[in-house]
Design a protein around this motif. Structure first.
Motif, PDB file in Angstrom:
ATOM      1  N   MET A 160      51.461   7.453 -40.630  1.00  0.00           N
ATOM      2  CA  MET A 160      51.278   8.615 -41.496  1.00  0.00           C
ATOM      3  C   MET A 160      52.375   9.651 -41.287  1.00  0.00           C
ATOM      4  SD  MET A 160      47.165   9.417 -41.435  1.00  0.00           S
ATOM      5  CE  MET A 160      47.419  10.940 -42.367  1.00  0.00           C
ATOM      6  N   SER A 161      52.668   9.932 -40.022  1.00  0.00           N
ATOM      7  CA  SER A 161      53.674  10.936 -39.699  1.00  0.00           C
ATOM      8  C   SER A 161      55.046  10.537 -40.237  1.00  0.00           C
ATOM      9  CB  SER A 161      53.731  11.132 -38.178  1.00  0.00           C
ATOM     10  OG  SER A 161      54.809  11.961 -37.812  1.00  0.00           O
ATOM     11  N   HIS A 162      55.401   9.271 -40.027  1.00  0.00           N
ATOM     12  CA  HIS A 162      56.725   8.787 -40.422  1.00  0.00           C
ATOM     13  C   HIS A 162      56.858   8.677 -41.942  1.00  0.00           C
ATOM     14  CE1 HIS A 162      60.498   6.686 -40.282  1.00  0.00           C
ATOM     15  NE2 HIS A 162      59.981   5.551 -40.708  1.00  0.00           N
ATOM     16  N   HIS A 163      55.886   8.042 -42.590  1.00  0.00           N
ATOM     17  CA  HIS A 163      56.008   7.774 -44.017  1.00  0.00           C
ATOM     18  C   HIS A 163      55.782   9.005 -44.880  1.00  0.00           C
ATOM     19  CE1 HIS A 163      56.549   3.341 -44.263  1.00  0.00           C
ATOM     20  NE2 HIS A 163      56.147   3.429 -43.008  1.00  0.00           N
ATOM     21  N   ASN A 164      55.070   9.986 -44.351  1.00  0.00           N
ATOM     22  CA  ASN A 164      54.875  11.232 -45.098  1.00  0.00           C
ATOM     23  C   ASN A 164      55.831  12.327 -44.636  1.00  0.00           C
ATOM     24  OD1 ASN A 164      52.472  10.606 -46.842  1.00  0.00           O
ATOM     25  ND2 ASN A 164      51.571  10.167 -44.850  1.00  0.00           N
ATOM     26  N   ASN A 165      56.738  11.944 -43.709  1.00  0.00           N
ATOM     27  CA  ASN A 165      57.752  12.873 -43.204  1.00  0.00           C
ATOM     28  C   ASN A 165      57.131  14.185 -42.728  1.00  0.00           C
ATOM     29  OD1 ASN A 165      60.391  13.655 -42.556  1.00  0.00           O
ATOM     30  ND2 ASN A 165      60.706  14.649 -44.537  1.00  0.00           N
ATOM     31  N   PRO A 167      55.742  15.395 -39.035  1.00  0.00           N
ATOM     32  CA  PRO A 167      55.386  15.180 -37.631  1.00  0.00           C
ATOM     33  C   PRO A 167      54.165  15.969 -37.179  1.00  0.00           C
ATOM     34  CG  PRO A 167      57.373  16.528 -37.822  1.00  0.00           C
ATOM     35  CD  PRO A 167      57.071  15.999 -39.194  1.00  0.00           C
ATOM     36  N   LYS A 168      53.756  16.992 -37.957  1.00  0.00           N
ATOM     37  CA  LYS A 168      52.570  17.753 -37.568  1.00  0.00           C
ATOM     38  C   LYS A 168      51.298  16.911 -37.631  1.00  0.00           C
ATOM     39  CE  LYS A 168      53.150  21.514 -40.167  1.00  0.00           C
ATOM     40  NZ  LYS A 168      52.922  22.916 -40.638  1.00  0.00           N
ATOM     41  N   LEU A 169      51.369  15.770 -38.302  1.00  0.00           N
ATOM     42  CA  LEU A 169      50.201  14.889 -38.349  1.00  0.00           C
ATOM     43  C   LEU A 169      49.864  14.320 -36.975  1.00  0.00           C
ATOM     44  CD1 LEU A 169      50.866  13.062 -41.734  1.00  0.00           C
ATOM     45  CD2 LEU A 169      49.171  14.834 -41.253  1.00  0.00           C
ATOM     46  N   TRP A 170      50.806  14.386 -36.027  1.00  0.00           N
ATOM     47  CA  TRP A 170      50.506  13.967 -34.648  1.00  0.00           C
ATOM     48  C   TRP A 170      49.426  14.836 -34.015  1.00  0.00           C
ATOM     49  CZ3 TRP A 170      51.355   9.572 -32.446  1.00  0.00           C
ATOM     50  CH2 TRP A 170      52.456   8.795 -32.811  1.00  0.00           C
ATOM     51  N   LEU A 171      49.206  16.019 -34.569  1.00  0.00           N
ATOM     52  CA  LEU A 171      48.163  16.890 -34.029  1.00  0.00           C
ATOM     53  C   LEU A 171      46.784  16.259 -34.139  1.00  0.00           C
ATOM     54  CD1 LEU A 171      49.348  20.343 -35.454  1.00  0.00           C
ATOM     55  CD2 LEU A 171      49.530  19.525 -33.090  1.00  0.00           C
ATOM     56  N   ILE A 172      46.634  15.274 -35.023  1.00  0.00           N
ATOM     57  CA  ILE A 172      45.354  14.557 -35.129  1.00  0.00           C
ATOM     58  C   ILE A 172      44.943  13.998 -33.775  1.00  0.00           C
ATOM     59  CG2 ILE A 172      44.220  12.518 -36.125  1.00  0.00           C
ATOM     60  CD1 ILE A 172      45.856  13.013 -38.672  1.00  0.00           C
ATOM     61  N   GLU A 173      45.918  13.491 -33.015  1.00  0.00           N
ATOM     62  CA  GLU A 173      45.588  12.906 -31.709  1.00  0.00           C
ATOM     63  C   GLU A 173      45.153  13.968 -30.699  1.00  0.00           C
ATOM     64  OE1 GLU A 173      45.037   9.861 -30.860  1.00  0.00           O
ATOM     65  OE2 GLU A 173      45.438   9.314 -32.939  1.00  0.00           O
ATOM     66  N   GLU A 208      58.060  22.824 -30.996  1.00  0.00           N
ATOM     67  CA  GLU A 208      56.800  22.526 -30.297  1.00  0.00           C
ATOM     68  C   GLU A 208      56.243  21.181 -30.734  1.00  0.00           C
ATOM     69  OE1 GLU A 208      55.009  27.034 -29.512  1.00  0.00           O
ATOM     70  OE2 GLU A 208      54.655  26.030 -31.440  1.00  0.00           O
ATOM     71  N   ILE A 209      56.273  20.896 -32.033  1.00  0.00           N
ATOM     72  CA  ILE A 209      55.733  19.622 -32.499  1.00  0.00           C
ATOM     73  C   ILE A 209      56.625  18.468 -32.052  1.00  0.00           C
ATOM     74  CG2 ILE A 209      56.840  19.534 -34.768  1.00  0.00           C
ATOM     75  CD1 ILE A 209      53.230  18.516 -33.864  1.00  0.00           C
ATOM     76  N   ALA A 210      57.936  18.706 -31.919  1.00  0.00           N
ATOM     77  CA  ALA A 210      58.837  17.668 -31.416  1.00  0.00           C
ATOM     78  C   ALA A 210      58.492  17.313 -29.974  1.00  0.00           C
ATOM     79  CB  ALA A 210      60.284  18.132 -31.510  1.00  0.00           C
ATOM     80  N   GLU A 211      58.146  18.316 -29.184  1.00  0.00           N
ATOM     81  CA  GLU A 211      57.743  18.062 -27.795  1.00  0.00           C
ATOM     82  C   GLU A 211      56.447  17.284 -27.734  1.00  0.00           C
ATOM     83  OE1 GLU A 211      57.549  21.723 -25.671  1.00  0.00           O
ATOM     84  OE2 GLU A 211      59.683  22.189 -25.919  1.00  0.00           O
ATOM     85  N   ILE A 212      55.503  17.628 -28.607  1.00  0.00           N
ATOM     86  CA  ILE A 212      54.215  16.923 -28.637  1.00  0.00           C
ATOM     87  C   ILE A 212      54.412  15.474 -29.075  1.00  0.00           C
ATOM     88  CG2 ILE A 212      52.025  16.775 -29.883  1.00  0.00           C
ATOM     89  CD1 ILE A 212      51.992  19.862 -29.840  1.00  0.00           C
ATOM     90  N   GLU A 213      55.238  15.260 -30.094  1.00  0.00           N
ATOM     91  CA  GLU A 213      55.507  13.895 -30.559  1.00  0.00           C
ATOM     92  C   GLU A 213      56.147  13.068 -29.436  1.00  0.00           C
ATOM     93  OE1 GLU A 213      57.729  11.497 -34.210  1.00  0.00           O
ATOM     94  OE2 GLU A 213      58.092  13.646 -33.929  1.00  0.00           O
ATOM     95  N   ALA A 214      57.086  13.673 -28.705  1.00  0.00           N
ATOM     96  CA  ALA A 214      57.730  12.959 -27.600  1.00  0.00           C
ATOM     97  C   ALA A 214      56.721  12.614 -26.519  1.00  0.00           C
ATOM     98  CB  ALA A 214      58.852  13.818 -27.021  1.00  0.00           C
ATOM     99  N   LEU A 215      55.807  13.536 -26.238  1.00  0.00           N
ATOM    100  CA  LEU A 215      54.772  13.286 -25.226  1.00  0.00           C
ATOM    101  C   LEU A 215      53.865  12.137 -25.640  1.00  0.00           C
ATOM    102  CD1 LEU A 215      53.053  14.181 -22.691  1.00  0.00           C
ATOM    103  CD2 LEU A 215      51.771  15.625 -24.291  1.00  0.00           C
ATOM    104  N   LEU A 216      53.408  12.167 -26.890  1.00  0.00           N
ATOM    105  CA  LEU A 216      52.462  11.152 -27.344  1.00  0.00           C
ATOM    106  C   LEU A 216      53.114   9.779 -27.473  1.00  0.00           C
ATOM    107  CD1 LEU A 216      50.482  13.185 -30.038  1.00  0.00           C
ATOM    108  CD2 LEU A 216      49.761  12.597 -27.722  1.00  0.00           C
TER     109      LEU A 216
END
Length: 228
Positions: A160-165, A167-173, A208-216
């Motif tokens: 979802m994050s990649h195809h919808n461009n 990265p804030k969708l990672w917040l779902i996790e 901030e979202i880039a850091e979260i994406e890297a963490l996940l």
């Protein structure tokens, strides 16, 4: 005395198990005025709400989807209230956004709802529209298969994050970690409920979202590879 502990229980159609859990909490010798119990009702249809009102009126019941739509009817995360087994959408709108993604491994309903909302098809929520969902069989008793299911779930959010461009969708996790604890996600990152999710989604910065994406994506159990 002030409240020192919040006991949060997420539940979906497990009324008898919930009753046992609440009974156990009620029998604790720890002073009752020092802790609170919060039940997160994930759309129960088995009488859980009636049981809680009648037997445990002091318990705080939180219906996340209703609270989100009431407080923020135009929330950018409104798509999370979309349940494919009990939702309706105009046929042309469904076709215009491309329908369900054929290759997403999990969360295809949220992906569709996200694209519908982005196209201006806003969600609505009718609590009285009940549904009985025969869930897919998952062999969670087998640790390796449980991890496989986790990877599929996270791969869906990665898709979802990649195809919808977005990265804030990672917040779902981070929101899911508030329902199903994950020792690898820091406590300070966990989103308590959908209202907290809404606030974070609105305010989070790209760094901030880039850091979260890297963490996940470095999560030791997930072994994430972006879906092409």
């Amino acid at each position: 005395m002030s409240v020192h502990i919040s006991v949060v229980i997420a539940t979906y159609n497990q009324m008898e198990r919930l009753r046992l859990a609440l009974c156990g909490l009620a029998c604790q010798r720890f002073p009752k005025e020092c802790f609170e119990v919060i039940v997160v009702d994930d759309g129960c249809t088995d009488g859980t709400d009636v049981m809680l009102t009648a037997e445990y009126p002091e318990v705080h019941v939180q219906d996340q989807v209703t609270e989100l739509y009431t407080a923020h009817p135009d929330s950018p995360i409104g798509f999370l209230g979309f349940y494919p087994h009990n939702s309706a959408v105009p046929r042309q709108a469904f076709l215009d956004v491309g329908g369900f993604a054929a290759h997403i491994p999990f969360s295809e309903g949220w992906d569709l709802a996200y694209r519908l909302q982005a196209a201006g098809v806003l969600p609505g929520f009718v609590r009285e529209a009940l549904t009985y969902h025969l869930y897919h069989y998952h062999e969670f008793s087998n640790p390796s298969k449980f991890k496989d299911e986790q990877r599929k779930r996270v791969a869906g959010i990665s898709y979802m994050s990649h195809h919808n461009n977005n990265p804030k969708l990672w917040l779902i996790e981070l929101w899911r970690a508030g329902i199903w604890p994950d020792p690898f996600i820091p406590e300070e990152l966990i989103l308590r409920d959908l209202l907290h999710f809404h606030q974070c989604y609105q305010q989070i910065t790209p760094s901030e979202i880039a850091e979260i994406e890297a963490l996940l994506t470095r999560h030791p159990l997930w072994n994430i590879h972006r879906t092409a």
